[in-house]
Write a protein that holds these residues in place. Structure first.
Motif: not given
Length: 209
Positions: A122-146
């Motif tokens: 499940r996409p996690c806000f910590k991926v966004a926090k680590r890389h400084g990309v706030n929309k990273f969890p959204l991008y993961i959901k959109e692509t299915g690259y989970s």
């Protein structure tokens, strides 16, 4: 494809990943690549690995996190900067089994261990926090690259040199399909009922559906 090649085997300990003046965020998402060592895989984790949030990570159904190496090029193009292997906090950066060709219940041999696909990651806000990309969890959901999780059916010693050798397919529901129903086809009650009936799908994911 009957086996997947481990590009990197990654373990990490819990640390604070928040900035100096931010509220503490504990995570083991910053993992280190282990190349030569033989490690023991228990029923809940790889030797030397930790999970800070035991509700969303770790446990019997989420002992090992896998992320397909094939997606790294896509993220480089989208974000404009390269991600190092382990960027998603995965234990295994794997070449050969993406979400499209990995199915709930798939069984693999890994070294002495036997593992089974249990659910998507499940996409996690910590991926966004680590890389400084706030929309990273959204991008993961959109692509299915989970990425996805493995449960351990048989414990044993494993290493980065041991491939994941495909053994058996239990269902016809791919990780890609589960992501599609979960995030993009939420009103498809027939599909949801089908997923809930899969004994190989983790109870936590069924509850979320």
């Amino acid at each position: 494809m009957n086996k997947g090649t481990i590009v990197s085997l990654n373990v990490g300990t819990t640390k604070n990943i928040a900035g100096d003046h931010e509220k503490e965020v504990l995570s083991a998402i910053n993992k280190q690549s282990i190349k030569e060592r033989v490690l023991h895989l228990s029923s809940t984790q790889i030797e030397g690995d930790e999970q800070a949030d035991l509700i969303n990570h770790g446990g019997l159904d989420k002992a090992v996190c896998v992320y397909p190496y094939e997606h790294y090029h896509y993220w480089h193009k989208l974000l404009g900067f390269p991600l190092l292997v382990g960027a998603f906090g995965e234990n295994i950066t794997l070449r050969g089994f993406t979400e499209a060709d990995t199915f709930i219940g798939d069984i693999f041999q890994w070294g002495e261990a036997i593992v089974q696909v249990s659910q998507p990651r499940r996409p996690c806000f910590k991926v966004a926090k680590r890389h400084g990309v706030n929309k990273f969890p959204l991008y993961i959901k959109e692509t299915g690259y989970s990425g996805y999780y493995l449960r351990v059916l048989q414990t044993g010693n494993i290493s980065a040199k041991d491939p994941l050798i495909f053994q058996e397919r239990k269902t016809d529901c791919s990780i890609e399909y589960v992501n599609k129903i979960t995030y993009h086809d939420k009103q498809n009650q027939q599909a949801i009922n089908r997923l809930v009936e899969l004994k190989e799908l983790s109870p936590a994911w069924k509850a979320s559906l």
